[in-house]
Design a protein around this motif. Structure first.
Motif, PDB file in Angstrom:
ATOM      1  N   SER A 104       0.815  -1.166   0.058  1.00 60.76           N
ATOM      2  CA  SER A 104      -0.005   0.119  -0.160  1.00 60.76           C
ATOM      3  C   SER A 104       0.953   1.321   0.045  1.00 60.76           C
ATOM      4  O   SER A 104       1.979   1.069   0.643  1.00 60.76           O
ATOM      5  CB  SER A 104      -0.840  -0.006   1.285  1.00 60.76           C
ATOM      6  N   ALA A 105       0.533   2.215  -0.525  1.00 57.98           N
ATOM      7  CA  ALA A 105       1.385   3.457  -0.659  1.00 57.98           C
ATOM      8  C   ALA A 105       1.375   4.012   0.695  1.00 57.98           C
ATOM      9  O   ALA A 105       2.114   4.940   1.059  1.00 57.98           O
ATOM     10  CB  ALA A 105       0.567   4.406  -1.669  1.00 57.98           C
ATOM     11  N   LYS A 106       0.342   3.664   1.360  1.00 59.48           N
ATOM     12  CA  LYS A 106       0.302   4.265   3.014  1.00 59.48           C
ATOM     13  C   LYS A 106       1.017   3.680   4.064  1.00 59.48           C
ATOM     14  O   LYS A 106       1.684   4.132   4.947  1.00 59.48           O
ATOM     15  CB  LYS A 106      -0.959   4.748   3.218  1.00 59.48           C
ATOM     16  N   ARG A 107       1.007   2.152   3.943  1.00 59.11           N
ATOM     17  CA  ARG A 107       1.820   1.425   4.864  1.00 59.11           C
ATOM     18  C   ARG A 107       3.318   1.271   4.721  1.00 59.11           C
ATOM     19  O   ARG A 107       3.593   1.557   3.471  1.00 59.11           O
ATOM     20  CB  ARG A 107       0.985   0.226   5.001  1.00 59.11           C
ATOM     21  N   PRO A 108       3.916   1.014   5.736  1.00 58.19           N
ATOM     22  CA  PRO A 108       5.293   0.890   5.686  1.00 58.19           C
ATOM     23  C   PRO A 108       5.771  -0.406   4.790  1.00 58.19           C
ATOM     24  O   PRO A 108       5.091  -1.370   4.695  1.00 58.19           O
ATOM     25  CB  PRO A 108       5.904   0.895   7.015  1.00 58.19           C
ATOM     26  N   TYR A 109       7.212  -0.428   4.510  1.00 63.22           N
ATOM     27  CA  TYR A 109       7.712  -1.533   3.945  1.00 63.22           C
ATOM     28  C   TYR A 109       7.887  -2.504   5.057  1.00 63.22           C
ATOM     29  O   TYR A 109       8.195  -2.405   6.198  1.00 63.22           O
ATOM     30  CB  TYR A 109       9.052  -1.397   3.411  1.00 63.22           C
ATOM     31  N   VAL A 110       7.277  -3.831   4.853  1.00 66.56           N
ATOM     32  CA  VAL A 110       7.454  -5.081   5.765  1.00 66.56           C
ATOM     33  C   VAL A 110       8.468  -6.065   5.375  1.00 66.56           C
ATOM     34  O   VAL A 110       8.179  -6.632   4.019  1.00 66.56           O
ATOM     35  CB  VAL A 110       6.129  -5.627   5.579  1.00 66.56           C
ATOM     36  N   MET A 111       9.309  -6.349   6.403  1.00 69.48           N
ATOM     37  CA  MET A 111      10.313  -7.343   5.937  1.00 69.48           C
ATOM     38  C   MET A 111       9.975  -8.625   6.972  1.00 69.48           C
ATOM     39  O   MET A 111       9.856  -8.154   8.091  1.00 69.48           O
ATOM     40  CB  MET A 111      11.839  -6.635   6.068  1.00 69.48           C
ATOM     41  N   VAL A 112      10.124  -9.669   6.410  1.00 66.06           N
ATOM     42  CA  VAL A 112      10.003 -10.809   7.343  1.00 66.06           C
ATOM     43  C   VAL A 112      11.334 -11.419   7.624  1.00 66.06           C
ATOM     44  O   VAL A 112      12.419 -11.482   6.901  1.00 66.06           O
ATOM     45  CB  VAL A 112       8.875 -11.919   6.963  1.00 66.06           C
ATOM     46  N   ALA A 113      11.532 -11.575   9.067  1.00 64.52           N
ATOM     47  CA  ALA A 113      12.815 -12.310   9.671  1.00 64.52           C
ATOM     48  C   ALA A 113      12.492 -13.736  10.143  1.00 64.52           C
ATOM     49  O   ALA A 113      11.834 -13.669  11.264  1.00 64.52           O
ATOM     50  CB  ALA A 113      13.667 -11.465  10.310  1.00 64.52           C
ATOM     51  N   PRO A 114      12.370 -14.896   9.369  1.00 67.96           N
ATOM     52  CA  PRO A 114      11.471 -16.020   9.672  1.00 67.96           C
ATOM     53  C   PRO A 114      12.257 -16.779  10.530  1.00 67.96           C
ATOM     54  O   PRO A 114      11.726 -17.816  11.042  1.00 67.96           O
ATOM     55  CB  PRO A 114      11.172 -16.381   8.439  1.00 67.96           C
ATOM     56  N   THR A 115      13.670 -16.628  10.514  1.00 66.68           N
ATOM     57  CA  THR A 115      14.586 -17.693  11.103  1.00 66.68           C
ATOM     58  C   THR A 115      15.280 -17.125  12.336  1.00 66.68           C
ATOM     59  O   THR A 115      15.236 -17.647  13.413  1.00 66.68           O
ATOM     60  CB  THR A 115      15.301 -18.546  10.237  1.00 66.68           C
ATOM     61  N   GLY A 116      16.248 -16.341  12.004  1.00 67.36           N
ATOM     62  CA  GLY A 116      17.319 -15.758  12.953  1.00 67.36           C
ATOM     63  C   GLY A 116      18.278 -17.039  13.161  1.00 67.36           C
ATOM     64  O   GLY A 116      18.490 -18.004  12.479  1.00 67.36           O
ATOM     65  N   ALA A 117      19.369 -16.482  14.077  1.00 64.26           N
ATOM     66  CA  ALA A 117      20.666 -17.232  14.058  1.00 64.26           C
ATOM     67  C   ALA A 117      20.220 -18.344  15.174  1.00 64.26           C
ATOM     68  O   ALA A 117      21.151 -19.219  15.275  1.00 64.26           O
ATOM     69  CB  ALA A 117      21.803 -16.258  14.338  1.00 64.26           C
ATOM     70  N   ARG A 118      19.576 -18.309  16.166  1.00 63.80           N
ATOM     71  CA  ARG A 118      19.446 -18.763  17.395  1.00 63.80           C
ATOM     72  C   ARG A 118      18.263 -19.914  17.496  1.00 63.80           C
ATOM     73  O   ARG A 118      18.568 -20.874  18.364  1.00 63.80           O
ATOM     74  CB  ARG A 118      19.565 -17.882  18.481  1.00 63.80           C
ATOM     75  N   ARG A 119      17.229 -19.621  17.270  1.00 66.14           N
ATOM     76  CA  ARG A 119      16.134 -20.387  17.369  1.00 66.14           C
ATOM     77  C   ARG A 119      16.224 -21.688  16.303  1.00 66.14           C
ATOM     78  O   ARG A 119      16.630 -21.462  15.248  1.00 66.14           O
ATOM     79  CB  ARG A 119      14.876 -19.771  17.077  1.00 66.14           C
ATOM     80  N   GLY A 120      15.281 -22.607  16.635  1.00 65.98           N
ATOM     81  CA  GLY A 120      15.172 -23.913  15.736  1.00 65.98           C
ATOM     82  C   GLY A 120      13.835 -24.462  15.692  1.00 65.98           C
ATOM     83  O   GLY A 120      12.857 -23.799  16.415  1.00 65.98           O
ATOM     84  N   ARG A 121      13.711 -25.628  15.057  1.00 64.75           N
ATOM     85  CA  ARG A 121      12.222 -26.332  15.100  1.00 64.75           C
ATOM     86  C   ARG A 121      11.682 -26.670  16.652  1.00 64.75           C
ATOM     87  O   ARG A 121      10.545 -26.701  16.902  1.00 64.75           O
ATOM     88  CB  ARG A 121      12.467 -27.522  14.187  1.00 64.75           C
ATOM     89  N   SER A 122      12.600 -26.878  17.468  1.00 61.38           N
ATOM     90  CA  SER A 122      12.100 -26.996  18.713  1.00 61.38           C
ATOM     91  C   SER A 122      11.396 -25.802  19.519  1.00 61.38           C
ATOM     92  O   SER A 122      10.753 -25.929  20.560  1.00 61.38           O
ATOM     93  CB  SER A 122      13.552 -27.618  19.713  1.00 61.38           C
ATOM     94  N   ASP A 123      11.805 -24.647  19.008  1.00 60.02           N
ATOM     95  CA  ASP A 123      11.339 -23.180  19.553  1.00 60.02           C
ATOM     96  C   ASP A 123       9.789 -23.317  19.057  1.00 60.02           C
ATOM     97  O   ASP A 123       8.878 -22.680  19.601  1.00 60.02           O
ATOM     98  CB  ASP A 123      12.095 -22.330  19.375  1.00 60.02           C
ATOM     99  N   HIS A 124       9.605 -23.664  17.585  1.00 62.27           N
ATOM    100  CA  HIS A 124       8.497 -23.689  17.021  1.00 62.27           C
ATOM    101  C   HIS A 124       8.372 -24.643  15.873  1.00 62.27           C
ATOM    102  O   HIS A 124       9.290 -24.454  14.848  1.00 62.27           O
ATOM    103  CB  HIS A 124       8.097 -22.087  16.474  1.00 62.27           C
ATOM    104  N   PRO A 125       7.392 -25.324  15.615  1.00 64.39           N
ATOM    105  CA  PRO A 125       7.549 -26.498  14.724  1.00 64.39           C
ATOM    106  C   PRO A 125       7.559 -25.749  13.087  1.00 64.39           C
ATOM    107  O   PRO A 125       7.987 -26.459  12.257  1.00 64.39           O
ATOM    108  CB  PRO A 125       6.236 -27.128  14.863  1.00 64.39           C
ATOM    109  N   ALA A 126       7.006 -24.451  13.121  1.00 61.47           N
ATOM    110  CA  ALA A 126       7.104 -23.972  11.626  1.00 61.47           C
ATOM    111  C   ALA A 126       8.062 -22.835  11.627  1.00 61.47           C
ATOM    112  O   ALA A 126       8.163 -22.162  10.602  1.00 61.47           O
ATOM    113  CB  ALA A 126       5.730 -23.006  11.623  1.00 61.47           C
ATOM    114  N   LEU A 127       9.260 -23.046  12.324  1.00 56.65           N
ATOM    115  CA  LEU A 127      10.239 -22.104  12.142  1.00 56.65           C
ATOM    116  C   LEU A 127      11.072 -22.704  11.137  1.00 56.65           C
ATOM    117  O   LEU A 127      11.501 -24.087  11.005  1.00 56.65           O
ATOM    118  CB  LEU A 127      11.219 -21.938  13.487  1.00 56.65           C
TER     119      LEU A 127
END
Length: 259
Positions: free
Chosen positions: A10-33
């Motif tokens: 949208s011209a009015k809303r900000p740019y949205v970036m997704v950071a889905p993984t990171g360096a520290r978490r794994g599937r044990s933290d969330h099965p959909a990571l």
């Protein structure tokens, strides 16, 4: 790749970036990571459909550990490009207590990414190499987003910019509200310590107030980064089904906030 706003947003809303993984978490933290290439690709596709404009990419080695392996990066970027060509891609150079500055430089040089995030605090571990980092990015056309954790980092970036170490076109920043620590809880007012100029800036935040922090930033003209790297739950502590669910909820909230 757009340099500030995707045509899809949208011209009015900000740019949205997704950071889905990171360096520290794994599937044990969330099965959909997502940790494998296939999982990251599927997450990228779903998050783009949910309204994300870009993806902040972390990769893992064969044992599931944080990696800056150039070959694996190139393979993952290529797979994402085939599956979701409209999604902007940003690689991380995060050390995560594993990599030194020469290894970060090696990653930047061999991957030659369109866009990379670089922590000024991490590069300052070897200040004599700072000019090489930013010069390499400028020479190969890698867009830089500086990771800033506090006002001290912002002051160091300003110093390097004045000295010509950081090139004049390398102005983007992401403000990290809080730190990567167990039980980290960010609050919207954490943003107030950072100086905000005319250059593009983005925010990420930790814990159940993640979306509140990002909405607060958006109202001040900032772009936002959301995802499982920073928070797994909503404001009530309920786990998101996946990254796309968090993206979708945030996009709806942002569009209400800025309209």
């Amino acid at each position: 790749m757009s340099d500030s706003r995707s045509e899809k947003q949208s011209a009015k809303r900000p740019y949205v970036m997704v950071a889905p993984t990171g360096a520290r978490r794994g599937r044990s933290d969330h099965p959909a990571l997502p940790v494998s290439i296939d999982q990251i690709v599927e997450t990228g596709r779903a998050c783009f459909q949910a309204g994300a404009n870009g993806l902040h990419l972390h990769i893992r080695d064969a044992e599931g550990r944080h990696s800056l392996d150039p070959g694996r990066y190139v393979e993952t970027v290529a797979a994402l490009r085939r599956a979701v060509p409209e999604l902007d891609l940003q690689i991380t150079t995060e050390a995560a207590g594993v990599y030194d500055v020469p290894a970060q430089i090696d990653c930047l040089e061999k991957v030659c990414a369109d866009w990379a995030s670089v922590s000024v605090r991490e590069i300052a571990r070897s200040p004599e190499l700072a000019d090489r980092v930013y010069g390499l990015c400028a020479a190969q056309g890698t867009r830089v987003q500086h990771i800033l954790y506090d006002a001290e980092d912002a002051a160091l970036l300003a110093e390097w910019t004045k000295a010509g170490i950081v090139r004049e076109e390398q102005t983007e920043c992401i403000f990290v509200l809080g730190r990567y620590a167990a039980g980290q809880q960010s609050s919207p007012q954490d943003l107030d310590q950072f100086p905000k100029g005319k250059s593009p800036w983005m925010v990420c935040a930790f814990g159940p107030q993640e979306h509140a922090c990002l909405t607060y930033a958006a109202k001040q003209g900032g772009d936002v980064r959301v995802g499982f790297e920073n928070s797994l739950t909503d404001e009530n502590g309920n786990y998101w089904k996946d990254n796309a669910a968090s993206v979708s909820a945030l996009v709806a909230k942002l569009e209400r906030a800025v309209n």
